[in-house]
Design a protein around this motif. Structure first.
Motif, mmCIF file in Angstrom:
data_model
loop_
_atom_site.group_PDB
_atom_site.id
_atom_site.type_symbol
_atom_site.label_atom_id
_atom_site.label_comp_id
_atom_site.label_asym_id
_atom_site.label_seq_id
_atom_site.Cartn_x
_atom_site.Cartn_y
_atom_site.Cartn_z
ATOM 1 N N ALA A 31 1.814 30.159 69.397
ATOM 2 C CA ALA A 31 1.753 30.183 70.872
ATOM 3 C C ALA A 31 3.053 29.663 71.484
ATOM 4 O O ALA A 31 3.763 28.857 70.883
ATOM 5 N N PHE A 32 3.340 30.133 72.699
ATOM 6 C CA PHE A 32 4.457 29.602 73.481
ATOM 7 C C PHE A 32 4.103 28.157 73.812
ATOM 8 O O PHE A 32 3.156 27.899 74.558
ATOM 9 N N LYS A 33 4.841 27.223 73.242
ATOM 10 C CA LYS A 33 4.687 25.800 73.551
ATOM 11 C C LYS A 33 6.079 25.247 73.794
ATOM 12 O O LYS A 33 6.917 25.213 72.885
ATOM 13 N N ARG A 34 6.316 24.841 75.013
ATOM 14 C CA ARG A 34 7.645 24.405 75.430
ATOM 15 C C ARG A 34 8.225 23.345 74.501
ATOM 16 O O ARG A 34 9.382 23.431 74.090
ATOM 17 N N SER A 35 7.459 22.336 74.164
ATOM 18 C CA SER A 35 7.985 21.245 73.341
ATOM 19 C C SER A 35 8.381 21.729 71.952
ATOM 20 O O SER A 35 9.404 21.306 71.405
ATOM 21 N N ASP A 36 7.597 22.639 71.374
ATOM 22 C CA ASP A 36 7.926 23.160 70.043
ATOM 23 C C ASP A 36 9.151 24.075 70.087
ATOM 24 O O ASP A 36 9.970 24.078 69.164
ATOM 25 N N ILE A 37 9.278 24.856 71.154
ATOM 26 C CA ILE A 37 10.460 25.711 71.315
ATOM 27 C C ILE A 37 11.704 24.838 71.441
ATOM 28 O O ILE A 37 12.741 25.124 70.832
ATOM 29 N N ALA A 38 11.583 23.753 72.191
ATOM 30 C CA ALA A 38 12.718 22.827 72.366
ATOM 31 C C ALA A 38 13.145 22.204 71.042
ATOM 32 O O ALA A 38 14.301 21.817 70.879
ATOM 33 N N HIS A 39 12.226 22.142 70.083
ATOM 34 C CA HIS A 39 12.539 21.593 68.760
ATOM 35 C C HIS A 39 12.883 22.677 67.744
ATOM 36 O O HIS A 39 12.797 22.459 66.544
ATOM 37 N N GLY A 40 13.256 23.865 68.219
ATOM 38 C CA GLY A 40 13.787 24.895 67.337
ATOM 39 C C GLY A 40 12.824 25.977 66.897
ATOM 40 O O GLY A 40 13.202 26.847 66.118
ATOM 41 N N GLU A 41 11.603 25.973 67.363
ATOM 42 C CA GLU A 41 10.646 27.007 66.967
ATOM 43 C C GLU A 41 10.759 28.208 67.913
ATOM 44 O O GLU A 41 9.852 28.531 68.674
ATOM 45 N N TRP A 42 11.906 28.887 67.810
ATOM 46 C CA TRP A 42 12.267 29.952 68.743
ATOM 47 C C TRP A 42 11.358 31.169 68.651
ATOM 48 O O TRP A 42 11.256 31.924 69.617
ATOM 49 N N TRP A 43 10.702 31.390 67.526
ATOM 50 C CA TRP A 43 9.827 32.553 67.383
ATOM 51 C C TRP A 43 8.708 32.544 68.419
ATOM 52 O O TRP A 43 8.179 33.587 68.787
ATOM 53 N N ARG A 44 8.371 31.365 68.907
ATOM 54 C CA ARG A 44 7.298 31.244 69.895
ATOM 55 C C ARG A 44 7.633 31.956 71.208
ATOM 56 O O ARG A 44 6.733 32.317 71.962
ATOM 57 N N LEU A 45 8.922 32.162 71.487
ATOM 58 C CA LEU A 45 9.319 32.915 72.680
ATOM 59 C C LEU A 45 8.772 34.337 72.623
ATOM 60 O O LEU A 45 8.449 34.934 73.654
ATOM 61 N N ILE A 46 8.675 34.886 71.426
ATOM 62 C CA ILE A 46 8.174 36.251 71.228
ATOM 63 C C ILE A 46 6.698 36.252 70.889
ATOM 64 O O ILE A 46 5.900 36.942 71.516
ATOM 65 N N SER A 47 6.309 35.452 69.902
ATOM 66 C CA SER A 47 4.951 35.537 69.364
ATOM 67 C C SER A 47 3.870 35.100 70.349
ATOM 68 O O SER A 47 2.736 35.596 70.282
ATOM 69 N N GLY A 48 4.194 34.226 71.277
ATOM 70 C CA GLY A 48 3.196 33.794 72.244
ATOM 71 C C GLY A 48 2.646 34.927 73.087
ATOM 72 O O GLY A 48 1.518 34.865 73.578
#
Length: 194
Positions: A31-48
């Motif tokens: 899921a798109f989770k801002r805090s996880d994206i900020a820590h490098g989990e960029w795939w969430r930008l697409i997969s969410g």
């Protein structure tokens, strides 16, 4: 195989992926989770964008995708459609991350559908189909109204989450921008081929 048949295989494949992700319950990982994206989990930008809150959410979004593809099917082939969907997911996720700092989490395909609808409407206009103007005006009016009035409370109740109207706006803008890039690329190709 005919382009229209391969397009529908692509739509079926995307539908199955979305349903499988719901069945497997992979929201924590994708899921798109801002805090996880900020820590490098960029795939969430697409997969969410291909995850959903519940089966009603899945059903509504996939039905919407099938309708939008059906309306504009003459503009797409399988690879182009999948590339457009991927680009819309990337633009949507990046747009939400950069422009809506108050949004901490997001799932759903509806923003992408607004972008796909806008892209198809502009393709209609490019092909001199007057209905494209009406469709484009309609989606712009819908998104504009949502920015003022908010999401539909019945839909909020059905999907068990607030309707992310910001995602619809970013999806619409992403579709317009991607069509502009596509149009520019086509013009450049025509110029270099002549």
């Amino acid at each position: 195989m005919q382009p229209q048949k391969t397009l529908w295989f692509a739509v079926i494949a995307l539908s199955l992926v979305s349903a499988a992700l719901q069945l497997l319950g992979l929201s924590e990982l994708l899921a798109f989770k801002r805090s996880d994206i900020a820590h490098g989990e960029w795939w969430r930008l697409i997969s969410g964008n291909v995850l959903h809150t519940n089966w009603w959410h899945v059903a509504m979004n996939l039905a919407g995708m099938w309708v939008v593809v059906f309306i504009h099917r003459m503009h797409y082939h399988a690879i182009g459609f999948l590339c457009l969907m991927l680009a819309l997911c990337l633009f949507e996720g990046t747009g939400l991350y950069l422009a809506v700092p108050s949004l901490w989490g997001y799932v759903g395909l509806s923003g992408i559908l607004h972008g796909l609808f806008a892209f198809g409407s502009l393709c209609d206009i490019q092909k001199h189909l007057r209905s494209g103007y009406l469709l484009l005006a309609g989606v712009i009016a819908k998104v504009t109204w949502e920015q003022y009035a908010g999401g539909n409370p019945e839909v909020t109740s059905l999907i068990g989450a607030p309707v992310a109207t910001q995602a619809h706006l970013i999806g619409l803008l992403s579709g317009l921008l991607l069509w502009g890039l596509y149009w520019g690329w086509c013009r450049t190709r025509q110029t270099t081929e002549t």
